[in-house]
Design a protein around this motif. Structure first.
Motif, PDB file in Angstrom:
ATOM      1  N   VAL A 265       0.841  -1.202   0.000  1.00  0.00           N
ATOM      2  CA  VAL A 265       0.000   0.000   0.000  1.00  0.00           C
ATOM      3  C   VAL A 265       0.876   1.253   0.000  1.00  0.00           C
ATOM      4  N   ALA A 266       1.897   1.273   0.856  1.00  0.00           N
ATOM      5  CA  ALA A 266       2.786   2.443   0.932  1.00  0.00           C
ATOM      6  C   ALA A 266       3.530   2.661  -0.380  1.00  0.00           C
ATOM      7  N   SER A 267       3.938   1.585  -1.037  1.00  0.00           N
ATOM      8  CA  SER A 267       4.708   1.732  -2.277  1.00  0.00           C
ATOM      9  C   SER A 267       3.883   2.308  -3.416  1.00  0.00           C
ATOM     10  N   PHE A 268       2.554   2.242  -3.289  1.00  0.00           N
ATOM     11  CA  PHE A 268       1.674   2.855  -4.281  1.00  0.00           C
ATOM     12  C   PHE A 268       1.124   4.193  -3.802  1.00  0.00           C
ATOM     13  N   GLY A 269       1.662   4.677  -2.690  1.00  0.00           N
ATOM     14  CA  GLY A 269       1.242   5.987  -2.192  1.00  0.00           C
ATOM     15  C   GLY A 269      -0.048   5.965  -1.395  1.00  0.00           C
ATOM     16  N   GLY A 270      -0.521   4.786  -1.001  1.00  0.00           N
ATOM     17  CA  GLY A 270      -1.756   4.685  -0.221  1.00  0.00           C
ATOM     18  C   GLY A 270      -1.560   5.092   1.229  1.00  0.00           C
ATOM     19  N   ASP A 271      -2.646   5.386   1.887  1.00  0.00           N
ATOM     20  CA  ASP A 271      -2.643   5.807   3.285  1.00  0.00           C
ATOM     21  C   ASP A 271      -2.485   4.588   4.189  1.00  0.00           C
ATOM     22  N   ILE A 272      -1.384   4.530   4.930  1.00  0.00           N
ATOM     23  CA  ILE A 272      -1.130   3.410   5.831  1.00  0.00           C
ATOM     24  C   ILE A 272      -1.296   3.807   7.297  1.00  0.00           C
ATOM     25  N   SER A 273      -1.850   4.966   7.569  1.00  0.00           N
ATOM     26  CA  SER A 273      -1.946   5.458   8.943  1.00  0.00           C
ATOM     27  C   SER A 273      -2.818   4.581   9.833  1.00  0.00           C
ATOM     28  N   GLU A 274      -3.728   3.816   9.260  1.00  0.00           N
ATOM     29  CA  GLU A 274      -4.551   2.901  10.059  1.00  0.00           C
ATOM     30  C   GLU A 274      -3.836   1.576  10.324  1.00  0.00           C
ATOM     31  N   PHE A 275      -2.727   1.348   9.647  1.00  0.00           N
ATOM     32  CA  PHE A 275      -2.022   0.072   9.728  1.00  0.00           C
ATOM     33  C   PHE A 275      -0.808   0.088  10.652  1.00  0.00           C
ATOM     34  N   VAL A 276      -0.201   1.271  10.827  1.00  0.00           N
ATOM     35  CA  VAL A 276       1.035   1.378  11.606  1.00  0.00           C
ATOM     36  C   VAL A 276       0.902   2.471  12.655  1.00  0.00           C
ATOM     37  N   CYS A 277       1.745   2.419  13.659  1.00  0.00           N
ATOM     38  CA  CYS A 277       1.710   3.397  14.750  1.00  0.00           C
ATOM     39  C   CYS A 277       2.276   4.742  14.283  1.00  0.00           C
ATOM     40  N   PRO A 278       1.764   5.828  14.860  1.00  0.00           N
ATOM     41  CA  PRO A 278       2.232   7.161  14.464  1.00  0.00           C
ATOM     42  C   PRO A 278       3.739   7.356  14.653  1.00  0.00           C
ATOM     43  N   GLU A 279       4.333   6.643  15.631  1.00  0.00           N
ATOM     44  CA  GLU A 279       5.772   6.783  15.906  1.00  0.00           C
ATOM     45  C   GLU A 279       6.648   6.369  14.729  1.00  0.00           C
TER      46      GLU A 279
END
Length: 174
Positions: A137-151
């Motif tokens: 998802v990240a490699s295509f520029g998608g929003d991963i904020s729901e998948f990983v911690c803000p840190e």
């Protein structure tokens, strides 16, 4: 009574909210939990170096007092024996995870008979989540904020986000 030490092993490339859920739950069951960043020899390469993965895991587990992070490139059973661990904690998302993890549990038990493996089922909100999904998802520029911690969000985005978009290539219609 001796300290009950558990190990949550994995490549954590990168660490996800699903991983953190399993780590937190394990921390409630054991005196000490070691998040053990390991080399996955079945993968050709990792997105993040071992040092980066250790750093990210330390940042997201900082608030859990009985958790520490370490790195090991050898046999998990050897590390567990040296650390005095009694249990490996593994998260299971689906039946397909179980088949592989069951084989690994039996192998580790053969190598270190005192070592048990505890399988924790993943929280339903993380059943689909894996490091591979985050990387894709990240490699295509998608929003991963729901998948990983803000840190660690910005570290992951900075490493994996695509550059400026190029031309869209489409296959000819037949």
């Amino acid at each position: 009574m001796p300290k009950r030490i558990a190990i949550c092993p994995g490549s954590f490339d990168p660490i996800t909210k699903g991983h953190l859920d399993i780590i937190r739950r394990a921390a409630g069951l054991f005196d000490e939990v070691v998040v053990l960043i390991m080399v996955n020899y079945t993968k050709a390469a990792t997105a993040f170096t071992a040092e980066e993965r250790v750093d990210m895991a330390r940042r997201v587990t900082r608030g859990i007092p009985n958790v520490r992070v370490d790195f090991y490139a050898g046999l998990l059973a050897d590390y567990a024996r040296e650390a005095g661990a009694c249990t490996l904690v593994k998260g299971l998302r689906a039946v397909t995870d179980f088949e592989y993890e069951f084989q690994m549990a039996l192998t580790n038990k053969k190598l270190y008979p005192k070592l048990e493996t505890l399988f924790l089922t993943t929280d339903i909100q993380h059943m689909y989540l894996s490091s591979s999904v985050v990387r894709q998802v990240a490699s295509f520029g998608g929003d991963i904020s729901e998948f990983v911690c803000p840190e660690v969000l910005q570290d992951i985005v900075a490493r994996l986000a695509p550059g400026p978009p190029g031309p869209v290539r489409r296959e000819p219609q037949t």
